[in-house]
Design a protein around this motif. Structure first.
Motif, PDB file in Angstrom:
ATOM      1  N   LEU A   1      33.187  32.746 176.086  1.00 44.80           N
ATOM      2  CA  LEU A   1      34.298  32.397 176.823  1.00 44.80           C
ATOM      3  C   LEU A   1      34.493  30.854 176.983  1.00 44.80           C
ATOM      4  O   LEU A   1      33.459  30.078 177.162  1.00 44.80           O
ATOM      5  N   ILE A   2      35.720  30.294 176.712  1.00 44.66           N
ATOM      6  CA  ILE A   2      35.887  29.156 176.586  1.00 44.66           C
ATOM      7  C   ILE A   2      36.250  28.611 178.125  1.00 44.66           C
ATOM      8  O   ILE A   2      37.545  29.144 178.426  1.00 44.66           O
ATOM      9  N   LYS A   3      35.887  27.623 178.758  1.00 45.14           N
ATOM     10  CA  LYS A   3      36.159  27.328 180.050  1.00 45.14           C
ATOM     11  C   LYS A   3      36.856  25.857 180.048  1.00 45.14           C
ATOM     12  O   LYS A   3      36.495  25.035 179.569  1.00 45.14           O
ATOM     13  N   SER A   4      37.842  25.913 180.897  1.00 44.55           N
ATOM     14  CA  SER A   4      38.752  24.686 181.072  1.00 44.55           C
ATOM     15  C   SER A   4      39.258  23.813 179.910  1.00 44.55           C
ATOM     16  O   SER A   4      39.211  22.758 179.889  1.00 44.55           O
ATOM     17  N   ALA A   5      39.763  24.439 178.839  1.00 41.01           N
ATOM     18  CA  ALA A   5      40.082  23.579 177.680  1.00 41.01           C
ATOM     19  C   ALA A   5      41.536  23.207 177.864  1.00 41.01           C
ATOM     20  O   ALA A   5      42.369  23.918 178.515  1.00 41.01           O
ATOM     21  N   THR A   6      41.869  21.854 177.352  1.00 37.08           N
ATOM     22  CA  THR A   6      43.118  21.684 177.175  1.00 37.08           C
ATOM     23  C   THR A   6      43.641  22.213 175.823  1.00 37.08           C
ATOM     24  O   THR A   6      43.384  21.783 174.894  1.00 37.08           O
ATOM     25  N   VAL A   7      44.797  23.256 176.064  1.00 36.97           N
ATOM     26  CA  VAL A   7      44.928  23.888 174.890  1.00 36.97           C
ATOM     27  C   VAL A   7      46.300  23.470 174.421  1.00 36.97           C
ATOM     28  O   VAL A   7      47.259  22.945 175.108  1.00 36.97           O
ATOM     29  N   VAL A   8      46.397  23.088 173.038  1.00 35.74           N
ATOM     30  CA  VAL A   8      47.306  22.565 172.104  1.00 35.74           C
ATOM     31  C   VAL A   8      47.973  23.647 171.372  1.00 35.74           C
ATOM     32  O   VAL A   8      47.273  24.041 170.330  1.00 35.74           O
ATOM     33  N   ASN A   9      48.980  23.812 171.754  1.00 39.85           N
ATOM     34  CA  ASN A   9      49.552  25.292 171.012  1.00 39.85           C
ATOM     35  C   ASN A   9      51.036  25.521 171.338  1.00 39.85           C
ATOM     36  O   ASN A   9      51.433  25.581 172.239  1.00 39.85           O
ATOM     37  N   GLU A  10      51.868  25.749 170.213  1.00 44.64           N
ATOM     38  CA  GLU A  10      53.243  26.149 170.047  1.00 44.64           C
ATOM     39  C   GLU A  10      54.088  25.036 170.945  1.00 44.64           C
ATOM     40  O   GLU A  10      54.803  25.322 171.858  1.00 44.64           O
ATOM     41  N   ASN A  11      53.807  23.666 170.565  1.00 41.03           N
ATOM     42  CA  ASN A  11      54.371  22.794 171.329  1.00 41.03           C
ATOM     43  C   ASN A  11      54.338  22.241 172.719  1.00 41.03           C
ATOM     44  O   ASN A  11      55.157  21.870 173.337  1.00 41.03           O
ATOM     45  N   LYS A  12      52.851  22.906 173.058  1.00 38.86           N
ATOM     46  CA  LYS A  12      52.743  22.749 174.693  1.00 38.86           C
ATOM     47  C   LYS A  12      51.164  22.431 174.773  1.00 38.86           C
ATOM     48  O   LYS A  12      50.482  22.645 173.829  1.00 38.86           O
ATOM     49  N   GLN A  13      50.958  21.875 175.736  1.00 38.37           N
ATOM     50  CA  GLN A  13      49.542  21.708 176.289  1.00 38.37           C
ATOM     51  C   GLN A  13      49.377  21.890 177.668  1.00 38.37           C
ATOM     52  O   GLN A  13      50.066  21.647 178.616  1.00 38.37           O
ATOM     53  N   PHE A  14      48.349  22.899 177.925  1.00 37.69           N
ATOM     54  CA  PHE A  14      47.977  23.380 179.087  1.00 37.69           C
ATOM     55  C   PHE A  14      46.432  23.640 179.305  1.00 37.69           C
ATOM     56  O   PHE A  14      45.797  24.061 178.189  1.00 37.69           O
ATOM     57  N   ILE A  15      46.051  23.885 180.556  1.00 36.03           N
ATOM     58  CA  ILE A  15      44.548  24.014 180.703  1.00 36.03           C
ATOM     59  C   ILE A  15      44.395  25.421 181.219  1.00 36.03           C
ATOM     60  O   ILE A  15      45.078  25.928 181.803  1.00 36.03           O
ATOM     61  N   ALA A  16      43.383  26.135 180.108  1.00 36.42           N
ATOM     62  CA  ALA A  16      43.268  27.405 180.242  1.00 36.42           C
ATOM     63  C   ALA A  16      41.949  27.707 180.020  1.00 36.42           C
ATOM     64  O   ALA A  16      41.096  26.960 179.179  1.00 36.42           O
ATOM     65  N   ASP A  17      41.511  28.989 180.378  1.00 37.32           N
ATOM     66  CA  ASP A  17      40.177  29.553 179.751  1.00 37.32           C
ATOM     67  C   ASP A  17      40.519  30.639 178.626  1.00 37.32           C
ATOM     68  O   ASP A  17      41.621  31.232 178.708  1.00 37.32           O
ATOM     69  N   ILE A  18      39.766  30.913 177.676  1.00 43.41           N
ATOM     70  CA  ILE A  18      39.971  31.606 176.621  1.00 43.41           C
ATOM     71  C   ILE A  18      38.720  32.504 176.111  1.00 43.41           C
ATOM     72  O   ILE A  18      37.634  32.077 176.405  1.00 43.41           O
ATOM     73  N   LEU A  19      39.084  34.026 176.348  1.00 41.96           N
ATOM     74  CA  LEU A  19      38.059  34.876 176.225  1.00 41.96           C
ATOM     75  C   LEU A  19      38.210  35.593 174.734  1.00 41.96           C
ATOM     76  O   LEU A  19      39.359  35.876 174.230  1.00 41.96           O
ATOM     77  N   VAL A  20      37.027  35.302 173.824  1.00 37.31           N
ATOM     78  CA  VAL A  20      37.034  35.961 172.602  1.00 37.31           C
ATOM     79  C   VAL A  20      36.149  36.904 172.535  1.00 37.31           C
ATOM     80  O   VAL A  20      34.904  36.801 173.089  1.00 37.31           O
ATOM     81  N   LYS A  21      36.608  38.063 172.055  1.00 35.90           N
ATOM     82  CA  LYS A  21      35.655  39.324 171.969  1.00 35.90           C
ATOM     83  C   LYS A  21      36.055  40.185 170.737  1.00 35.90           C
ATOM     84  O   LYS A  21      37.270  40.182 170.471  1.00 35.90           O
ATOM     85  N   ASP A  22      35.147  40.522 169.911  1.00 36.63           N
ATOM     86  CA  ASP A  22      35.169  41.378 168.533  1.00 36.63           C
ATOM     87  C   ASP A  22      36.187  40.492 167.908  1.00 36.63           C
ATOM     88  O   ASP A  22      36.997  41.255 167.000  1.00 36.63           O
TER      89      ASP A  22
END
Length: 444
Positions: free
Chosen positions: A5-26
């Motif tokens: 679980l990645i908490k409170s990252a500034t995501v840089v993706n597809e020409n946008k920046q936003f703060i989000a959590d990311i859950l990685v599983k399997d």
């Protein structure tokens, strides 16, 4: 496989920046949301960090088999992961040259046992292995590599009939090294007549000249247009060549694409005075105008991707006189930090770095479920601290050759964590696993 679980990252993706959590599983990105409240096996506090899709390097030379005194898949894939590169595509000019399907599969077997990063390998073309090339599996191999300029072993493809057949019949992407061999030899002979064997490295871009590059690149483009070939021209080194490419067609529809390398975006011919053979590459590092013109083409879409052409040699080999010193240098550990440095200098945006080093590589090569931060995609992710300076030195260089053309350079940004196919492979300066890379597959 541990969930992350990645908490409170500034995501840089597809020409946008936003703060989000990311859950990685399997191994996959299961959820992206403003807040995710679950218990995971590992939690990373990413507040203040930027999360980018892991870089995909479409041009490396990891030297295995046959040249492992310089590098190997294990050592260089580790260096790549430490630098935020989660996938690589490796070239066929190993020893023996990768000119048969059996030799190609041997490399995949080595990587399956030893690679920390995800991997694919190019099938090599020669003047006499067309039948073997045409057997290449389009879904499990990244492409066909054609050296239209001198290379190791039997890999210079200079027979016009062979080139016609390759471009007419290739079932998949052809990646080319474009330098006209006759022009190079003519230039070399000219300087040998003037200077004998004592040619200084500063003349490298005069020998492997703009004309040599443009003649070969323009011929490749003409062949591709004639046969509607899917062509990808590697390591563009001159401003003149950038005008061969289109920035009006959407990338997914382009039949002809191009790559720039980090060293051609960073160094210029003025650096030969201090760096010498350490920046001797083929094609050569050329003028400041070429460097700036290549960056302009990256930014406006004529050049589609940024890669490294990571090609290590021992420091003893590089210390030889110009004519004996091999071309190439190690870059995978420092490519993303170097591009982030250009961001700090206002020359490129974070969104453009993610686009050129991840998104567009996935689109160009039709890589399945990688290159983007999307739910359901493989979790190939890199967390960077944009405000944690460090200096490149012998103690932190991870290449087997143990040197870098960036030695002594201070980068403002640090790769904090790298996740490869859902495994936390690099964290706070340490490797946390030995092997996690997966074979890339292609939606063709």
């Amino acid at each position: 496989m541990a969930s992350i679980l990645i908490k409170s990252a500034t995501v840089v993706n597809e020409n946008k920046q936003f703060i989000a959590d990311i859950l990685v599983k399997d191994g996959l990105i299961e959820k992206i949301a403003p807040q995710i409240n679950v218990t995971a096996d590992q939690t990373i506090n990413a507040e203040g960090l930027h999360l980018l899709p892991g870089a995909i390097d479409d041009q490396v030379h990891f030297r295995e088999p046959g040249l492992t005194h310089k590098a190997n898949i294990h050592s260089e894939s580790r260096a790549a992961v430490a630098g935020g590169i989660t996938s690589f595509m490796e070239m066929p000019n190993t020893v023996p040259n990768t000119l048969t399907q059996e030799l190609l599969e041997d490399k995949y077997q080595i990587a399956a046992q030893n690679s920390l990063a995800n991997y694919s390998f190019f099938m090599g073309a020669s003047n006499n292995n067309l039948d073997e090339v045409l057997r290449t599996d389009i879904k499990n191999v990244c492409g066909i590599k054609v050296f239209m300029g001198s290379s190791t072993g039997n890999m210079l493809v200079d027979n016009p009939v062979t080139l016609e057949h390759l471009f007419a019949q290739a079932p998949m992407l052809i990646a080319t090294h474009c330098e006209d061999e006759a022009t190079i030899q003519s230039n070399l002979n000219h300087y040998k007549q003037l200077l004998g064997e004592n040619i200084p490295v500063r003349l490298h871009p005069k020998i492997r000249s703009e004309e040599a590059c443009y003649l070969s690149s323009s011929m490749a483009v003409a062949l591709a247009k004639k046969h509607n070939t899917r062509l990808h021209i590697l390591h563009i080194s001159t401003e003149k060549e950038t005008h061969l490419f289109d920035n009006t067609t959407p990338l997914k529809d382009k039949r002809i694409t191009a790559e720039a390398c980090v060293h051609h975006l960073w160094f210029s011919n003025k650096d030969y005075e201090t760096k010498g053979n350490l920046i001797k590459w083929n094609p050569a590092v050329k003028t400041e105008a070429d460097r700036d013109g290549i960056l302009a083409a990256v930014l406006d879409g004529r050049i589609d991707v940024i890669a490294t052409d990571h090609a290590p040699h021992t420091i003893e080999e590089k210390a030889l006189p110009y004519l004996q010193a091999p071309s190439g240098g190690p870059l995978v550990q420092h490519a993303l930090p170097a591009m982030l440095e250009l961001y700090h200098h206002g020359k490129i945006t974070l969104e453009q770095i993610a686009e050129k080093m991840a998104h567009n590589v996935a689109i160009c090569f039709e890589i399945e479920k990688r290159g983007f931060i999307r739910e359901g995609y493989f979790a190939d992710l890199v967390l960077v601290d944009l405000n944690k300076p460090w200096q490149v030195n012998k103690d932190n260089i991870l290449y087997k050759c143990q040197w870098s053309p960036f030695e002594g350079t201070t980068f403002k940004s640090t790769v904090k964590h790298t996740i490869v196919s859902g495994n936390l492979a690099w964290s706070d300066g340490k490797f946390t696993t030995d092997v996690s890379g997966k074979r890339l597959s292609f939606a063709r």
